[in-house]
Design an enzyme around this catalytic site. Structure first.
Site, short mmCIF file in Angstrom:
data_model
loop_
_atom_site.label_atom_id
_atom_site.label_comp_id
_atom_site.label_asym_id
_atom_site.label_seq_id
_atom_site.Cartn_x
_atom_site.Cartn_y
_atom_site.Cartn_z
N ASP A 1 0.80 -1.22 0.00
CA ASP A 1 0.00 0.00 0.00
C ASP A 1 0.83 1.27 0.00
O ASP A 1 0.42 2.30 0.55
CB ASP A 1 -0.98 0.01 1.20
N GLN B 1 2.02 -5.98 -3.30
CA GLN B 1 2.46 -6.08 -1.90
C GLN B 1 3.73 -5.24 -1.71
O GLN B 1 3.92 -4.27 -2.42
CB GLN B 1 2.69 -7.54 -1.48
N LYS C 1 1.86 2.21 -5.09
CA LYS C 1 2.46 1.70 -6.33
C LYS C 1 1.54 1.96 -7.52
O LYS C 1 1.99 2.31 -8.60
CB LYS C 1 2.72 0.18 -6.21
N GLY D 1 -4.56 -4.32 -3.82
CA GLY D 1 -5.56 -3.31 -4.13
C GLY D 1 -4.79 -2.06 -4.50
O GLY D 1 -4.19 -1.43 -3.65
N HIS D 2 -4.76 -1.75 -5.79
CA HIS D 2 -3.97 -0.61 -6.26
C HIS D 2 -4.92 0.51 -6.70
O HIS D 2 -5.77 0.30 -7.56
CB HIS D 2 -3.06 -1.04 -7.42
#
Ligand code: GDP
Ligand code: IMO
Ligand code: MG
Length: 429
Positions: A13, A228, A16, A40-41
């Site tokens: 988080d 990650q 990225k 989750g991007h």
């Protein structure tokens, strides 16, 4: 032309997704190469907020290709929902999304296994997985006997393989899983589900390994999107409180099929402070109102699970380790705006481990748990920097903070971020 990598240097988080979206137009192909829907991007484009789990963050950048490489584990129902969600917003991912035939599939039993095995692993603490079936899917991939790849969806042998595997899984899971969950493991229904998946995403599947090698030979440039963060790397992270893939820079080649000789630039993404979701040691964690202040200002709640993220000061011992491990050329220092309103800011420069001062990141989670941070206190800048667009326009104390981080990590800062929007970014490279 060659490959640029965007790698998280903390526990995920780090933003990225924002950086990949911004760098994508400078490249021909964006590649996700490990992890799965645990990621989750977030990409913010004007008033639109996109949350991507499998699909590379280059998908909003027009026609450039976006590849899901062999090292990713795909949950097809979620991927299809992600595609349809984008389509509903006027984006056409089916035009430029390619999925490796070699990528493994998170099958229904993997969710049941994840739930059944997410229990305390060390001293009463559990990993706190995202419950996306990630660990069980990678376990079967390594085990080889009950693994499904995208190519299997199109195989004549699919029905027999599903039937055999469901029987084998039931044999084991009936001892550990919730009986209500096992009722969903019906071979005919799962086979039908696989057929639906094949129809929807089968046409997007390719041999991405040869495709990427061909494109590199043809002079195309690649942007590799890590998921990650390096401290969650299965081999080099805070094991066992990690994810099940090589989430540091060392995972790029294995997961994508792009040999190391093509990788010419690695950008390590880090927040100006630290966060972690799930269990595991976190030396600079702040369980007080300062931690809550960071959480509130930074809106530190999980993109995938909505869980509150644990927050703390910047840990230079950890990031120095991961920047070296991931072979980072430049840092992308995010969330500088979140530290706008502090009288003083702490930076962890060493640990006290049972009376000994150390600057080397420990190997064992048990040791990291006993590490007490040794802080250097820096004056805050007490000024909102979210509108800053040039390095020179940061307050002097913010510039000193940036310089101190560069010094402690021994890597120059190449990108600064002062908010979620694309414009709230300062490129120094
Ligand atoms: P990722 O998993 O590394 O892509 O990061 P996430 O998307 O899970 O979390 C990063 C969050 O921070 C997202 O909500 C972003 O919109 C937001 N964000 C990105 N950069 C900045 C920044 O510089 N400042 C602030 N306040 N938020 C940011
Ligand atoms: P992005 O790509 C933050 C964490 C989980 C848990 C551990 C193992 O958005 O940065 P898993 O479901 O992978 O078996 O969970 O890893 N985790 C993440 N934390 N960001 C992520 O992804 C994460 N993906 C997994 O919270 O502690
Ligand atoms: Mg995330």
């Amino acid at each position: 032309m060659a490959a640029t990598c965007v790698i998280g240097l903390q526990w995920g988080d780090e933003a990225k997704g924002k950086l990949v979206d911004l760098l994508a137009p400078r490249h021909d192909i964006v590649v996700r190469y490990q992890g799965g829907a645990n990621a989750g991007h977030t990409v913010v484009s004007g008033s639109e907020v996109y949350k991507l789990h499998h699909i590379p963050s280059g998908i909003l950048s027009g026609s450039i290709a976006n590849v899901i490489a062999p090292g990713v584990v795909i949950e097809p129902s979620m991927l299809i929902r992600e595609i349809e969600g984008l389509e509903a917003r006027g984006i056409e991912p089916r035009k430029n999304l390619l999925i490796s035939e070699r990528a493994h599939i998170v099958m229904p039993w993997h969710f049941i296994e994840d739930k059944a095995t997410n229990r305390a692993v060390v001293a009463g603490e559990s990993i706190g997985t995202t419950n996306r079936g990630i660990g069980p899917c990678y376990r079967d991939k390594i085990g080889r006997t009950h693994a499904f790849r995208i190519a299997d969806l199109m195989s004549d042998n699919l029905k027999a393989k599903v039937t055999d595997t469901v029987a084998a899984k039931l044999d084991v899971l009936r001892h550990i899983a919730d009986p209500a969950d096992l009722e969903t493991l019906n071979a005919d229904k799962i086979y039908d589900q696989c057929r639906v998946w094949a129809k929807s995403i089968g046409s997007l599947s390719i041999d991405s390994t040869n495709y990427l090698l061909d494109e590199l030979d043809a002079g195309k440039s690649l942007l590799m999107e890590g998921a990650q963060g390096s401290l969650l790397d299965i081999d080099h992270g805070t094991y066992p409180f990690v994810t099940s893939s090589n989430a540091s820079g060392v995972g790029v080649s294995a997961g994508s099929g792009v040999p190391a000789r093509w990788i010419n630039r690695v950008i390590g993404v880090t927040k100006a402070y630290s966060t972690r979701v799930g269990g595991g040691p976190f030396p600079t964690e702040l369980s007080d109102e300062t931690g809550q202040k960071i959480r509130d200002i930074g809106r530190e709640y999980g993109t995938t699970t909505g869980r509150p993220r644990r927050c703390g000061w910047f840990d230079a011992v950890a990031v120095r380790y991961t920047a070296r491990l991931s072979g980072v050329h430049y840092l992308s220092l995010m969330m500088m705006d979140v530290l706008s309103h502090f009288d003083s800011i702490q930076v962890c420069v060493a640990y006290d481990l049972r009376g000994q001062r150390i600057t080397r990141f420990p190997c064992l989670a048990e040791d990291l748990r006993d590490c007490v941070p040794i802080y250097e206190t820096m004056p805050g800048w007490n000024t909102d920097v979210s509108g800053v667009r040039k390095l020179e326009d940061f307050p002097l104390n913010a510039r000193k903070y940036i310089e101190r981080i560069e010094e402690l990590i021994s890597v120059p800062v190449g990108v600064l971020s002062v908010g979620p929007d694309r414009e709230q970014t300062i490129f120094l490279i």
